[in-house]
Design a protein around this motif. Structure first.
Motif, PDB file in Angstrom:
ATOM      1  N   ARG A 104      -0.089   2.984   6.115  1.00  0.00           N
ATOM      2  CA  ARG A 104       0.438   1.990   6.031  1.00  0.00           C
ATOM      3  C   ARG A 104       0.417   0.235   6.460  1.00  0.00           C
ATOM      4  NH1 ARG A 104       3.309   4.066  10.489  1.00  0.00           N
ATOM      5  NH2 ARG A 104       3.987   1.423  11.087  1.00  0.00           N
ATOM      6  N   ARG A 105       0.601  -0.617   5.272  1.00  0.00           N
ATOM      7  CA  ARG A 105      -0.330  -1.848   5.776  1.00  0.00           C
ATOM      8  C   ARG A 105       0.251  -2.677   6.578  1.00  0.00           C
ATOM      9  NH1 ARG A 105       1.494  -3.545  -0.730  1.00  0.00           N
ATOM     10  NH2 ARG A 105       2.703  -1.933  -0.025  1.00  0.00           N
ATOM     11  N   ASP A 123      -0.156   7.586  -6.267  1.00  0.00           N
ATOM     12  CA  ASP A 123       0.568   6.749  -5.818  1.00  0.00           C
ATOM     13  C   ASP A 123       0.666   6.144  -8.012  1.00  0.00           C
ATOM     14  OD1 ASP A 123       1.958   4.104  -7.096  1.00  0.00           O
ATOM     15  OD2 ASP A 123      -0.005   2.862  -5.278  1.00  0.00           O
ATOM     16  N   GLN A 138      -0.698   8.421   3.607  1.00  0.00           N
ATOM     17  CA  GLN A 138      -0.948   8.930   2.292  1.00  0.00           C
ATOM     18  C   GLN A 138      -2.628   9.739   2.150  1.00  0.00           C
ATOM     19  OE1 GLN A 138       1.535   9.885  -0.051  1.00  0.00           O
ATOM     20  NE2 GLN A 138       2.721   8.546  -0.070  1.00  0.00           N
ATOM     21  N   GLY A 181       3.698   8.116   8.584  1.00  0.00           N
ATOM     22  CA  GLY A 181       3.922   7.305   7.697  1.00  0.00           C
ATOM     23  C   GLY A 181       2.583   7.322   6.083  1.00  0.00           C
ATOM     24  N   ASP A 217      -1.027  -6.495  -3.943  1.00  0.00           N
ATOM     25  CA  ASP A 217      -0.513  -5.892  -3.189  1.00  0.00           C
ATOM     26  C   ASP A 217      -1.573  -5.616  -1.771  1.00  0.00           C
ATOM     27  OD1 ASP A 217       0.860  -4.890  -5.261  1.00  0.00           O
ATOM     28  OD2 ASP A 217      -0.810  -2.985  -5.548  1.00  0.00           O
ATOM     29  N   GLU A 265       4.297  -4.761   4.941  1.00  0.00           N
ATOM     30  CA  GLU A 265       4.939  -3.719   4.057  1.00  0.00           C
ATOM     31  C   GLU A 265       4.885  -2.147   4.555  1.00  0.00           C
ATOM     32  OE1 GLU A 265       6.575  -3.334   1.226  1.00  0.00           O
ATOM     33  OE2 GLU A 265       6.599  -5.574   1.003  1.00  0.00           O
ATOM     34  N   HIS A 266       5.686  -1.524   4.556  1.00  0.00           N
ATOM     35  CA  HIS A 266       5.433  -0.429   5.280  1.00  0.00           C
ATOM     36  C   HIS A 266       5.280   0.984   4.088  1.00  0.00           C
ATOM     37  CE1 HIS A 266       7.033   1.637   9.163  1.00  0.00           C
ATOM     38  NE2 HIS A 266       7.301   3.068   8.132  1.00  0.00           N
ATOM     39  N   SER A 267       4.311   0.806   3.555  1.00  0.00           N
ATOM     40  CA  SER A 267       3.739   1.908   3.559  1.00  0.00           C
ATOM     41  C   SER A 267       2.313   1.028   2.938  1.00  0.00           C
ATOM     42  CB  SER A 267       4.209   1.258   1.391  1.00  0.00           C
ATOM     43  OG  SER A 267       4.178   0.611   0.623  1.00  0.00           O
ATOM     44  N   PRO A 268       1.122   2.162   2.382  1.00  0.00           N
ATOM     45  CA  PRO A 268      -0.361   2.059   1.597  1.00  0.00           C
ATOM     46  C   PRO A 268      -0.239   1.185   0.378  1.00  0.00           C
ATOM     47  CG  PRO A 268       0.175   4.532   2.169  1.00  0.00           C
ATOM     48  CD  PRO A 268       1.571   3.952   2.778  1.00  0.00           C
TER      49      PRO A 268
END
Length: 565
Positions: free
Chosen positions: A459-460, A244, A520, A518, A229, A235-238
Motif C-alpha cells: 500500500r502507498r 490493475d 498486491q 493489503g 498515482d 492512498e490505502h492501495s498500491p
C-alpha cells in the motif's frame, strides 16, 4: 495427435523456417524450456522464425494442427511465464522463439519507436542514445537482455519512478477468435496494407512513410497517469500491480495470450542526474525521505532503489561475476553468456554433475579485489537499510539540503552524494542482487531446498513496510533478501529456504500474510506459473484468447481447450 500427424506438422514447420530452426532434441531445447528462475516442461518443438511472415506462417500451422502456442522473447522472466510448465497439457506445445526477429524503427523524430518481437531494451537504449532519448526502461533488476515486447506483455514496471509500468495501446498482434480462426489485428496506428502478408512484409522492412503514421489517435503509447498515482502516498492501495484493470489493454498485460508482432511506444528525454546513497538503521528514516521526495519535491525523482544489508552481502559475493561481466562486456553480451553457460550445464547434467560452473565462477571471483566503492562498503558496516536515489540535476541541491538537515536531527542514518563511478556501481550492484539468490542456491544445494521469490506491491500509505515473519517461518529460512523499487513501494523478496522445507507451502503462507497487509502480488513480473491470476487478469486473458490456445495454464488457469475445467 498420432505420430504421423506430429511428423507432418514438424515437416511443415521445417519447410517454413528451415530444419536447423526447428529444435526437438532435449539438449537443444533446454535453454527455451526452462525459466530463468522458475518453471520447466516439455515441448513438441521450439521454432525460431527469421521474419514476421514466417512467424505468421508458423502460427497458421500450429493452429491448424490444434497445438498450444507459447511465445517467448528473451526468456528473462522470473515466474516461468514464457516456458512450458509440467506435462499435463491436453495438446502438443509449440514454443516460438522471437530472438531472430530483431528490429527497431524510430518514428516521429525519435519521440516514438516501433519495436519488433526480438528487440531488446539494451539495443533500443543504444539506438536512442544519439538522439538524447531513452526507452521506458533502462537496465533493471530483470531486464539485462530482456525484450521490449516482454516488458509490455508482462506489465514490467522497472526502476524509473516517473514512467510506471510498460504500457501501450498501439500494437500489431494475432489471436485465435472464438470460432477458432487465426486473425491479425493492426492497432499499431500505421497504415501497412490489408492482407497479413502485405502488412507483415511492409512492417519488417520499414516500408511506410510519415503519412502512413496516425498521430491523432486517442490511444496512447505509454502510461499517462503513473506520475500522479505514485505521489498519492496516503492512498490505502498500491501504486501499481499486474492485475490493475487500468493497465490491461490488448497486448499490454497479455502475458502471451496473443502473438504480438510489434508495439509502438513513447520514448523519453534523457535527463542529467546524480546519485545519492542513503544508509539508516531505522525504516522510519526511509519512509520520511520517500514521503518528502514524492510530495514536496517539485519534480519526481528518477529512481529510488532499496537494498537491505543481507541482500547487499549476498549480492556482493554471489552477484559479483554478473557485476564484473557487465562492467567489462556490457549488457548486450549477457544473454550470450547465459546461453553458453546453459549449454555447459546441460552437457554436465548428462553425467549427473550439477552446479560445477557456478562453483568455478564463485572460486574465480572470490580471489578478485572487492568491486564495490569504499564509501558504500563503509555504509554497509554502519547501516542495515540502504537507499540509492537518482535525482535530476536541478533538484540535487534541494535534496542535499533536505538530507543534511534531516540527518542532523535524526542520528540513525546518513547520506552522501556519489561521484559518477560510485553512482553507476551503486545501481549496478542493486541489479546484480536479483540473480544472487539463484547462485547461492546452486552452490549450496546440500543445504538449500529452493528459493521462494515474491514480487509485491505494498500500500502507498504503509509506513510499517519491513516484513515481520513468525518465528516458525524464520526458522525455515537461511537468508532473506529484501530489495526493490522503494518510492513505488514495490519490493522483491527472495527467501532461501532450508533443505526439507516445502517452498510452495511457505509461499502460500506468505500470501496470507500479504493479504492481511493489503498488498498486491505480483507487482511487475506477471503471474507466470507461480502466482494465481486474480479475476481482472483472468477476464483479460479469456477475452484475448477465448479458445485457450496461447500460453495455457498461466496464473493457475485451465490448461484445457476453451478454458474447460
Amino acid at each position: 495427435m498420432v505420430d504421423q500427424d506430429l511428423n507432418r506438422t514438424l515437416q511443415q514447420l521445417q519447410d517454413i523456417v528451415g530444419t536447423q530452426y526447428v529444435l526437438t532434441d532435449d539438449t537443444q531445447t533446454r535453454l527455451y524450456r526452462q525459466g530463468r528462475r522458475y518453471g520447466s516442461g516439455q515441448v513438441l518443438a521450439v521454432v525460431i522464425p527469421a521474419t514476421l511472415l514466417e512467424q505468421w506462417q508458423v502460427l497458421q500451422v500450429a493452429v491448424a494442427a490444434d497445438c498450444i502456442v507459447i511465445m517467448q522473447a528473451a526468456n528473462t522472466g522470473l515466474t516461468g511465464g514464457s516456458t512450458p510448465f509440467g506435462d499435463d497439457y491436453d495438446r502438443p506445445v509449440i514454443l516460438i522463439s522471437t530472438r531472430r526477429l530483431v528490429g527497431v524503427h524510430i518514428i516521429n523524430e525519435g519521440k516514438q519507436v516501433v519495436c519488433l518481437p526480438g528487440a531488446t531494451l539494451d539495443v533500443l537504449e543504444r539506438k536512442l542514445s544519439p538522439l538524447n532519448r531513452e526507452p521506458h526502461s533502462v537496465i533493471g533488476s530483470s531486464c539485462i537482455g530482456a525484450s521490449v515486447l516482454g516488458g509490455v506483455c508482462n506489465n514490467s514496471g522497472g526502476a524509473l519512478v516517473r514512467r510506471g509500468p510498460a504500457y501501450t495501446e498501439l500494437a500489431l498482434y494475432a489471436r485465435v477468435n472464438a470460432a477458432g480462426q487465426l486473425e491479425l489485428i493492426n492497432h499499431l496506428g500505421i497504415d501497412l496494407g490489408q492482407t497479413p502478408e502485405e502488412i507483415l512484409k511492409r512492417l519488417q522492412t520499414g516500408q511506410y512513410q510519415a503519412a502512413d503514421i496516425q498521430n491523432n489517435s486517442t490511444c496512447c503509447a505509454s502510461d499517462q497517469h503513473y506520475g500522479h498515482d505514485v505521489r498519492q502516498v496516503d492512498e490505502h492501495s498500491p501504486a501499481r500491480f499486474n492485475a490493475d484493470p487500468k493497465r490491461l489493454f490488448e497486448a499490454s498485460g497479455s502475458a502471451g495470450k496473443v502473438c504480438v508482432f510489434a508495439v509502438r511506444l513513447d520514448t523519453f528525454e534523457k535527463i542529467p542526474s546524480q546519485v545519492f546513497y542513503v544508509g539508516s538503521n531505522s525504516i522510519d528514516d526511509l519512509t520520511e525521505i520517500r514521503r518528502y521526495l514524492l510530495t514536496e519535491l517539485e519534480r519526481l525523482p528518477i529512481a529510488g532503489e532499496y537494498v537491505h544489508r543481507v541482500a547487499y552481502d549476498i549480492g556482493a559475493k554471489y552477484g559479483k561475476d554478473s557485476f564484473l561481466f557487465i562492467e567489462k562486456f556490457g549488457t548486450a553480451n549477457v544473454p550470450k553468456a547465459f546461453a553458453f553457460k546453459d549449454k555447459i550445464d546441460g552437457f554436465l547434467e548428462r553425467f549427473k554433475i550439477r552446479g560445477l560452473t557456478d562453483h568455478i565462477l564463485q572460486a574465480v571471483t572470490a580471489v578478485l579485489p572487492n568491486h564495490l566503492p569504499k564509501r558504500m562498503n563503509q555504509f554497509r558496516d554502519l547501516y542495515e537499510h540502504h537507499l540509492v536515489l537518482r535525482i535530476e540535476d536541478q533538484d540535487v541541491a534541494t535534496v542535499a539540503a533536505f538530507l543534511t538537515q534531516y540527518f542532523a536531527q535524526n542520528r540513525t542514518g546518513d547520506a552522501f552524494l556519489c561521484d559518477a563511478d560510485e553512482g553507476r556501481k551503486a545501481f549496478l550492484h542493486r541489479f546484480a542482487i536479483a540473480g544472487a539468490a539463484i547462485r547461492y542456491r546452486d552452490t549450496h544445494r546440500h543445504e538449500v531446498e529452493d528459493i521462494v521469490a515474491l514480487d509485491i506491491a505494498l500500500r502507498r500509505d504503509d509506513r510499517d513496510w519491513m516484513e515481520k515473519l513468525p518465528q516458525s517461518m524464520n526458522d525455515a529460512i537461511i537468508h532473506k533478501l529484501y530489495y526493490g523499487h522503494f518510492l513505488c513501494h514495490v519490493f522483491h523478496q527472495d527467501y532461501i529456504v532450508k533443505k526439507g522445507v516445502d517452498p510452495l507451502a511457505m509461499e502460500h503462507q506468505m500470501w496470507k500474510l500479504l493479504d492481511q497487509r493489503g498488498a498486491q502480488y505480483p507487482a511487475e513480473h506477471n503471474v507466470g506459473h507461480l502466482y494465481v491470476a486474480k479475476p481482472a487478469l483472468q477476464q483479460h486473458y479469456q477475452k484475448l484468447d477465448p479458445t485457450n490456445s496461447f500460453n495455457v495454464g498461466i496464473g493457475h488457469t485451465s490448461k484445457r481447450r476453451y478454458w474447460s475445467s
